[in-house]
Design a protein around this motif. Structure first.
Motif, PDB file in Angstrom:
ATOM      1  N   LEU A 268      32.957 -17.442 -25.972  1.00  0.00           N
ATOM      2  CA  LEU A 268      34.120 -16.697 -25.499  1.00  0.00           C
ATOM      3  C   LEU A 268      33.760 -15.418 -24.766  1.00  0.00           C
TER       4      LEU A 268
ATOM      5  N   ASN B 222      46.856 -17.241 -28.780  1.00  0.00           N
ATOM      6  CA  ASN B 222      46.855 -17.266 -27.314  1.00  0.00           C
ATOM      7  C   ASN B 222      47.563 -18.531 -26.856  1.00  0.00           C
TER       8      ASN B 222
ATOM      9  N   SER C  77      35.691 -20.276 -22.202  1.00  0.00           N
ATOM     10  CA  SER C  77      36.985 -20.376 -22.879  1.00  0.00           C
ATOM     11  C   SER C  77      37.190 -21.699 -23.603  1.00  0.00           C
ATOM     12  N   ARG C  78      36.216 -22.587 -23.552  1.00  0.00           N
ATOM     13  CA  ARG C  78      36.376 -23.884 -24.198  1.00  0.00           C
ATOM     14  C   ARG C  78      36.260 -23.744 -25.712  1.00  0.00           C
TER      15      ARG C  78
ATOM     16  N   PHE D 164      41.469 -16.458 -22.355  1.00  0.00           N
ATOM     17  CA  PHE D 164      40.069 -16.139 -22.092  1.00  0.00           C
ATOM     18  C   PHE D 164      39.587 -16.734 -20.775  1.00  0.00           C
ATOM     19  N   THR D 165      40.253 -17.770 -20.296  1.00  0.00           N
ATOM     20  CA  THR D 165      39.924 -18.268 -18.962  1.00  0.00           C
ATOM     21  C   THR D 165      40.215 -17.194 -17.928  1.00  0.00           C
TER      22      THR D 165
ATOM     23  N   TYR E  49      46.974 -22.165 -25.169  1.00  0.00           N
ATOM     24  CA  TYR E  49      45.857 -23.085 -25.061  1.00  0.00           C
ATOM     25  C   TYR E  49      46.270 -24.330 -24.278  1.00  0.00           C
TER      26      TYR E  49
ATOM     27  N   TYR F 280      47.192 -13.723 -17.596  1.00  0.00           N
ATOM     28  CA  TYR F 280      46.030 -13.630 -18.469  1.00  0.00           C
ATOM     29  C   TYR F 280      44.843 -13.018 -17.735  1.00  0.00           C
TER      30      TYR F 280
ATOM     31  N   ASN G 254      37.659 -14.219 -18.384  1.00  0.00           N
ATOM     32  CA  ASN G 254      36.281 -14.464 -17.954  1.00  0.00           C
ATOM     33  C   ASN G 254      36.160 -14.854 -16.489  1.00  0.00           C
TER      34      ASN G 254
ATOM     35  N   TYR H  56      40.912 -25.731 -23.824  1.00  0.00           N
ATOM     36  CA  TYR H  56      40.418 -24.370 -23.578  1.00  0.00           C
ATOM     37  C   TYR H  56      41.529 -23.351 -23.755  1.00  0.00           C
ATOM     38  N   ASP H  57      41.102 -22.116 -23.950  1.00  0.00           N
ATOM     39  CA  ASP H  57      41.973 -20.963 -24.139  1.00  0.00           C
ATOM     40  C   ASP H  57      42.290 -20.374 -22.766  1.00  0.00           C
TER      41      ASP H  57
ATOM     42  N   THR I 130      35.755 -23.075 -18.251  1.00  0.00           N
ATOM     43  CA  THR I 130      36.471 -23.930 -19.196  1.00  0.00           C
ATOM     44  C   THR I 130      35.558 -24.966 -19.851  1.00  0.00           C
TER      45      THR I 130
END
Length: 922
Positions: free
Chosen positions: A494, A385, A498-499, A425-426, A387, A310, A429, A421-422, A489
């Motif tokens: 976003l 995604n 990512s939360r 996106f973690t 999670y 990711y 980011n 969280y995703d 997180t």
């Protein structure tokens, strides 16, 4: 004072005389005790159950004579008349067969499964105690026609007859009448808010359309779990399981599962119970580095997007980013991502508890219940995604009034996202935290140009460019990485975090009245339901930035059932149901169901049914507004596309065309100004605008299904046979389309530049567009058909043997509809076999189950991919110790250690080995 004492003694004697006590022992025909047998006084709800040694004591204020009835799953029911007080009555139960079991779900009234008007599966106490799976919920996979898709160790999704992802919104799961779907997700998180194993009384599964009785969400099947009443089953029972999970990627890790049930009947009027369950283990690690879209690609390729990597979702055309500079190659380059195992600790945990207060004010069948449930846990969920569901909290509270003829209940379900969280996106980011995309790609381009001008080959220049751009990268395991990970997180934005947040609720009420005791002509039922949704994700899942979103649904139904005795050996049972449902967002729908059951000689039952169902678009179908990196998910409610607004930067060419460096763009473009994504790919290859196909997805509408089914259930010699064939026709099938909306220009290509190039074509060529996943209905014909059959018997004087086969086929022209995803996601062929003996020798039993699944294509928003065929062998041995009121079990799942997966993108499923100790489970 003496007079008072005399009166007291007289009253005490009268009260004592009024008490009638019956006691005895319940055994099978071999003399083995049957714990948990139900003993009731006929015509009342007064009863008790046998203890671990088969003994029972029944006390009542009734004077003899009266009749008691005893029942036990898998055995023929018996009745005996009680003629005197202090009578001892022993029962030797004769083993029956599956046809004698009683189900409630098929018609909302008790009936033998043999006479059910539609297909129904039952998983009773005997099956629960003897399952070779690690728990009763996993054991449901051995039923015919049932798929269990394993999302993670603690989140498994049950489905029947296809059309399901992990967000299985076509299948309903009820626990004591309550839908335990999470409000934010609109589907159940496996057994997170389900039942503790020692409190399970029965599990019934109704495949296919059940909307006529159960409403909009009972579209493709429904699972009923019923718990034990504290009036019938008292005492303390519990279990503990200890073992390991074994997976090549994660190694061997400890596994613990325990539960306890405490129930007490204070009097004939009041009883209570409490349950608690705890599970902890290590999840199946997902470590697949294969490219998501082009198998064979690795990180050595410029544009690489690993399945379980990711951050590499962020990619750009470096020539376009360089303003068209000719020395920069016209290629797409992606950033370097992080492995999933660097972004989660794979902690799988579940903590749940429930409690109930049960009041029978007149000591008869009229009962008032209050039930509360809470559940919290950590798991992995795969949607658009991947999670990490961390500290997710779910609670329910129910108040119900009922007797044998009616019920009225109301309940509320509330969820909280906790620290979830995703993971995609973690990764994205964390990359952006140590170096922005602009800086990373800028360094890449400048280094590439410098290396090329210095005589480096293209491969060498790209290697040098990535090495330079990667300087400063945060390394997993370092304090700097962990600090950044923690910050991201815990950030719900976003663009930087990512939360995801949520505190959504469902308020639900339903009622049913059976008029059978008032009308002799037929059994007639009437009922209805009301549901209010309150979505509150604070803008992290839904388009609810400005506050919660509320909407409601209402439904009413009726059913009439009539049995006609055509002769001494032939009976015809007719059932008709009709339901009307209305969402405030859509027009109302009628859902009729007609069925006929034809019984011959009480050994053969032929059934046929015509069923209809409908499904309102789910909360996500309607109001999601979520950027998942590759696309924005935007729901199809009439007011939703305009609610999603984001700001996008324009390319230099786009700025020159529009005079703006950025643009505020809503989700409306997905539904009124978009191309199909597949046609944009065709255009990229051909540069021919004629290849662009207009999408302009329709807003979401309810989905409908018409189902035709015939079946047979009966006894052929020593064999019990149950089979069915069905054909489903779907109308306005709800699914997703991936579309591309240009930031300027119209998809009709009427607006052009001075040189004649359509503005929308220029926007696509310049990268000035947004990809969306819309929620819409298909105009195409979507049909499916299938069959399932099970044969069971006893062999070798006491061994249970059963085998079933399931066939499922999608009837849909994918070539004509390349952008429409049905998400059928089920194998064409499945076979399951079970073999065991509950009493191989005194107090010792065993069970072995094997299942095989054909390969199939998995389609979902996370990605599409082939799921290879697999076969799984589970086994257990058990030993009863009556003196300890205990059963000890040793078991293993996936004993062959052939790791497999049931969905694209998940971790491989390994093996589980365990020992369990169950105490006083009746």
């Amino acid at each position: 004072m003496k007079t008072f004492l005399k009166l007291f003694v007289m009253l005490f004697c009268v009260a004592s005389f009024a008490q009638t006590t019956v006691k005895g022992k319940v055994t099978d025909d071999t003399g083995q005790p049957l714990p948990g047998a139900n003993i009731i006084i006929v015509g009342t709800t007064t009863g008790t159950s046998s203890d671990f040694d088969g003994n029972y004591v029944l006390t009542t204020d009734r004077n003899p004579p009266f009749t008691i009835q005893i029942s036990y799953t898998g055995f023929e029911m018996q009745t005996k008349e009680i003629t005197s007080n202090a009578e001892t009555v022993d029962f030797s139960m004769k083993e029956g067969n599956e046809l004698d079991e009683v189900v409630i779900s098929a018609s909302r009234t008790p009936e033998r499964i043999f006479e059910s008007p539609v297909t129904v599966e039952r998983f009773g106490l005997k099956e629960i105690k003897n399952t070779a799976s690690i728990d009763f919920y996993d054991g449901l996979e051995n039923l015919k026609g049932v798929d269990i898709n394993t999302n993670s160790l603690t989140f498994k999704s049950i489905n029947t007859r296809g059309f399901a992802t992990f967000a299985n919104t076509r299948f309903m799961q009820l626990v004591d009448g309550m839908d335990n779907s999470a409000p934010a997700l609109n589907f159940p998180l496996g057994n997170l808010l389900g039942m503790t194993e020692t409190d399970v009384n029965s599990v019934e599964l109704l495949p296919g359309a059940a909307s006529a009785l159960y409403g909009a969400n009972a579209f493709n099947g429904i699972l009923f779990m019923r718990s034990k009443s504290p009036f019938d089953v008292q005492g303390i029972s519990g279990y503990v399981k200890r073992g390991i999970t074994s997976q090549e990627a994660a190694g061997d890790n400890p596994y613990t599962d325990l539960g306890i049930r405490m129930a007490y009947k204070f009097s004939d009027k009041f009883a209570a119970k409490v349950n608690f369950g705890y599970l902890k283990g290590t999840d199946w690690a997902a470590t697949n580095r294969t490219d998501r879209f082009i198998p064979g690609r690795t990180r050595a390729d410029l544009d690489y997007d690993g399945i379980n990597v990711y951050g590499d979702e962020v990619a750009t055309n470096i020539r376009a980013a360089a303003g068209g500079l000719g020395i920069v190659p016209d290629v797409v380059v992606s950033r370097t991502g992080y492995d999933e195992r660097d972004l989660t600790n794979y902690n799988a945990e579940s903590i749940k508890a429930d409690w109930g207060l049960y009041f029978r004010p007149w000591a008869n069948d009229f009962e008032i219940q209050y039930v509360g449930k809470v559940g919290s846990g950590n798991t992995i969920y795969q949607g658009a995604n991947r999670y990490n569901i961390k500290g997710f909290f779910l609670q329910q509270h129910k108040l119900e009034i009922r007797n044998d003829n009616f019920f009225v209940r109301g309940y509320v379900t509330e969820d909280k996202a906790g620290d979830s969280y995703d993971m995609v996106f973690t990764g994205i980011n964390i990359n952006r935290a140590w170096k922005s995309d602009e800086q990373w790609f800028g360094e890449y381009i400048n280094t590439y140009v410098g290396a090329s001008l210095s005589g480096a080959t293209d491969e060498q220049a790209h290697a040098a460019a990535r090495a330079q751009a990667e300087t400063g990268r945060l390394i997993p395991g370092t304090p700097e990485f962990q600090s950044t990970f923690n910050r991201i997180t815990n950030d719900p934005d976003l663009s930087t975090g990512s939360r995801f947040q949520d505190n959504s609720k469902i308020y639900h009420g339903d009622a049913n009245y059976n008029l059978g005791h008032l009308i002799d002509f037929a059994e007639i039922q009437v009922g209805g339901s009301y549901r209010q949704y309150r979505l509150n994700s604070f803008g992290t899942i839904y388009t609810d930035v400005d506050g919660p979103i509320d909407y409601s649904e209402v439904g009413v139904y009726t059913q009439i059932q009539k049995s006609l005795e055509l002769s001494d050996a032939v009976e015809l049972k007719l059932t008709g149901s009709l339901r009307y449902d209305k969402s405030e967002l859509f027009d109302g729908f009628f859902s009729p169901r007609l069925s006929a059951g034809f019984t011959v000689n009480d050994n053969h039952n032929f059934r046929a049914s015509y069923q209809t169902g409908f499904r309102n678009p789910t909360t996500q179908d309607l109001y999601i507004g979520l950027d998942v990196g590759r696309a924005v998910l935007v729901g199809g409610a009439p007011d939703n596309p305009a609610r999603y607004v984001d700001t996008y930067g324009l390319s230099p060419t786009g700025t020159a065309i529009t005079g703006q460096t950025s643009i505020d763009f809503t989700g409306e473009g997905a539904y009124n100004n978009s191309f199909f994504a597949s046609s944009v790919q065709d255009f990229a290859a051909s540069q021919n605008p004629a290849d662009l196909a207009i999408a302009n997805s329709n807003l979401a509408q309810p989905e409908q299904v018409t189902s035709y089914e015939v079946g047979y259930r009966g006894k052929l010699g020593d064999f019990i046979v149950d089979g069915s064939v069905y054909y489903n026709q779907y109308q306005d099938f709800l699914a997703n389309e991936t579309v591309i909306s240009p930031f300027y220009g119209d998809v009709q290509l009427q607006q052009t530049l001075p040189n004649g190039v359509p503005l929308a074509v220029a926007a696509i060529a310049n990268g000035d567009f947004q990809a969306y996943q819309t929620y819409t209905n298909s105009d195409a014909d979507v049909n499916s058909y299938g069959a399932a059959v099970q044969v069971s018997t006893k062999i070798f004087n006491g061994f249970d043997l059963s085998a079933n086969y399931t066939y499922a086929k999608l009837d849909f022209d994918t070539e004509e509809n390349p952008d429409f995803r049905t998400n059928f996601n089920t194998p064409e062929h499945k076979t399951k076999v079970s073999f065991g003996n509950t009493n191989l020798f005194e107090n010792f039993g065993f069970n072995v189950s094997w299942r095989w699944s054909d390969n199939y294509l998995w389609q979902a928003s996370f990605g599409d991919g082939e799921v290879p065929s697999y076969n799984v062998l589970d086994a257990q041995i058990n030993y009863r110790v009556p003196s300890l009121k205990s059963t000890f079990k040793a078991g293993a799942t996936n004993l062959l250690q052939d790791e497999y997966f049931t969905a694209f993108g998940t971790g491989f499923i390994g093996s589980q080995y365990y020992l369990s100790w169950t105490i006083n489970n009746l």
